[in-house]
Design a protein around this motif. Sequence first.
Motif, mmCIF file in Angstrom:
data_model
loop_
_atom_site.group_PDB
_atom_site.id
_atom_site.type_symbol
_atom_site.label_atom_id
_atom_site.label_comp_id
_atom_site.label_asym_id
_atom_site.label_seq_id
_atom_site.Cartn_x
_atom_site.Cartn_y
_atom_site.Cartn_z
ATOM 1 N N UNK A 10 83.482 92.354 -17.118
ATOM 2 C CA UNK A 10 82.645 92.380 -15.841
ATOM 3 C C UNK A 10 81.956 93.315 -14.990
ATOM 4 N N UNK A 11 81.697 94.980 -15.666
ATOM 5 C CA UNK A 11 80.621 95.388 -15.237
ATOM 6 C C UNK A 11 79.333 95.125 -16.196
ATOM 7 N N UNK A 12 79.866 94.656 -17.883
ATOM 8 C CA UNK A 12 78.521 94.796 -18.584
ATOM 9 C C UNK A 12 77.521 93.204 -18.027
ATOM 10 N N UNK A 13 79.013 92.550 -17.978
ATOM 11 C CA UNK A 13 77.709 90.865 -17.535
ATOM 12 C C UNK A 13 76.985 90.915 -16.302
ATOM 13 N N UNK A 14 77.702 92.343 -15.728
ATOM 14 C CA UNK A 14 76.599 92.180 -14.270
ATOM 15 C C UNK A 14 75.538 92.927 -14.950
ATOM 16 N N UNK A 15 75.755 93.994 -15.390
ATOM 17 C CA UNK A 15 74.228 94.419 -15.674
ATOM 18 C C UNK A 15 73.628 93.935 -16.476
ATOM 19 N N UNK A 350 78.421 95.734 -8.671
ATOM 20 C CA UNK A 350 77.749 95.411 -7.614
ATOM 21 C C UNK A 350 77.152 96.730 -7.328
ATOM 22 N N UNK A 351 77.771 97.425 -6.805
ATOM 23 C CA UNK A 351 77.439 98.649 -6.243
ATOM 24 C C UNK A 351 76.828 99.751 -7.703
ATOM 25 N N UNK A 352 77.817 99.384 -9.077
ATOM 26 C CA UNK A 352 76.974 99.981 -10.175
ATOM 27 C C UNK A 352 75.739 99.551 -11.257
ATOM 28 N N UNK A 353 75.990 98.073 -10.176
ATOM 29 C CA UNK A 353 74.534 97.897 -11.082
ATOM 30 C C UNK A 353 73.418 98.078 -9.654
ATOM 31 N N UNK A 354 73.585 98.707 -8.932
ATOM 32 C CA UNK A 354 72.601 99.294 -8.022
ATOM 33 C C UNK A 354 72.243 100.472 -8.900
ATOM 34 N N UNK A 355 73.349 101.226 -8.293
ATOM 35 C CA UNK A 355 72.972 102.344 -9.505
ATOM 36 C C UNK A 355 72.370 102.577 -10.958
ATOM 37 N N UNK A 356 72.523 101.486 -11.523
ATOM 38 C CA UNK A 356 71.937 101.492 -12.997
ATOM 39 C C UNK A 356 70.826 101.038 -12.818
ATOM 40 N N UNK A 357 69.953 100.353 -11.914
ATOM 41 C CA UNK A 357 69.390 99.645 -11.950
ATOM 42 C C UNK A 357 67.880 100.272 -10.653
ATOM 43 N N UNK A 358 67.734 101.003 -10.276
ATOM 44 C CA UNK A 358 67.555 102.327 -10.174
ATOM 45 C C UNK A 358 66.565 102.988 -10.568
#
Length: 453
Positions: A10-15, A350-358
């Motif tokens: 799930x996290x990998x796909x979101x990223x 989604x919260x983690x994706x935002x942190x990674x994108x930043x």
Amino acid sequence: MKIIVAGDGKVGLALTRQLLREGHDLVTIDSNPQVLHMSLDQYDVMTLEGNAAAMETLREAGVEEAELLIAATSADETNILCCLTGRILNPNLHTIARVRNPDYKEQLFSMREQLGLSMTINPELSAAHEIFRLLQFPSFLRRETFAKGRVEIVELKVFEDGKLNGVRLSELYKIAKVKVLVCAVSRGEEVEIPNGDYRLQTGDHIYVTARAANLSQLLKNLGIGMSYVNRALLVGGSRLCFYLAERLLRAGVQVKIIEKNETRARYLAEILPKADVVQGDGSSQEVLESEGLRRADALVTLTDMDEENIVISMYGSAAGVKKVITKANRLEYSHMFEDMGVGTVISPKALCSNNVVRYVRAMQNQKGSVLALHRIADDRAETLEFLVDDTVPWRGVPLKDVPVKKGILISCITRRGDTVIPDGASSFESGDTVIVVTTCESPIMQLQDIFEE
């Protein structure tokens, strides 16, 4: 930028989805071929079957030429070993590992360099922090923090009998009586950056920039009750539940947890002795009623099934619970069910994706890079915080004369700890931080990107 994502859950796909939107070159690694096929069908991405922590697999994925490795498999140990191996093969590699087990907290802090970690992410811990902040001000649907906690962008809904209904934004100060700025409005499927002539109407979701110190006064002046959470009912004894219950108990909130699995319920009762842990089916109306649903100030649904969380939340809302928060990994649920009683929808991935994108955007632009990034309005708008340096044009120029691109708004300026909700006469200088809100599809990498050429 070439990025390797290890783990296609799930996290990998979101990223993967978000980083492809940002225009990066991705390689996805997973040991499950079926999961990789699903990813290949949905996204234009290279896939590789194998053990992400093995040198041979990482070499085949091109780790020696990659700039970033994100390890997001289901096993913390695999993620840590994957990053350590990647850094050995490429000393210049940036690495991000998903580590969920709280037992590793001390090691990650003291051994970060030895483990080859640039950053760690913990979806459940991030979600628990976000939920806790929402429960501090239950009237807000969402809160995003900037400027070291001095500024917030909060989400409110406009109700038919509320003071905001029919108000023109140029007249908002007469009602709010504190300096705030409505930086975005979500109306149906559309999200707009409004001007002073914009008139609010029933059903609008507004995103308000305000000083954190003014939030209580804002609610009071808008006639929105300042309710407090004294009793919280958590359904689903996940790791997220543990993190959240810990914070709530420290804040003096009475916590009751309903967990279906007997072994897990006993474990939670042992490690959270101040919480009331009940072994039972939280999706059962009888169980919810017998465990005091109608006496709870807040209901937070945290089971592993989105659909179950949604149904329980809808029932809790119908039963009169003032604050309902729903965990859902599928983000499409947020907009679909927002008016059906699920309250605020929180997505850990989604919260983690935002942190990674930043982090990725900061890698691309070391000067003037983004300090904070949050998505609002069901992922249809972004809020970003930037540091103004000497390379940024239009310093000292009144904002009314600055050529900002359409769909972009400067919503706050912070200077030496003083926060300004700007108007046309305001300006920014070197050393300031500014908060930018954008509905543009192309990502904003640095502050210079917001100006017309």
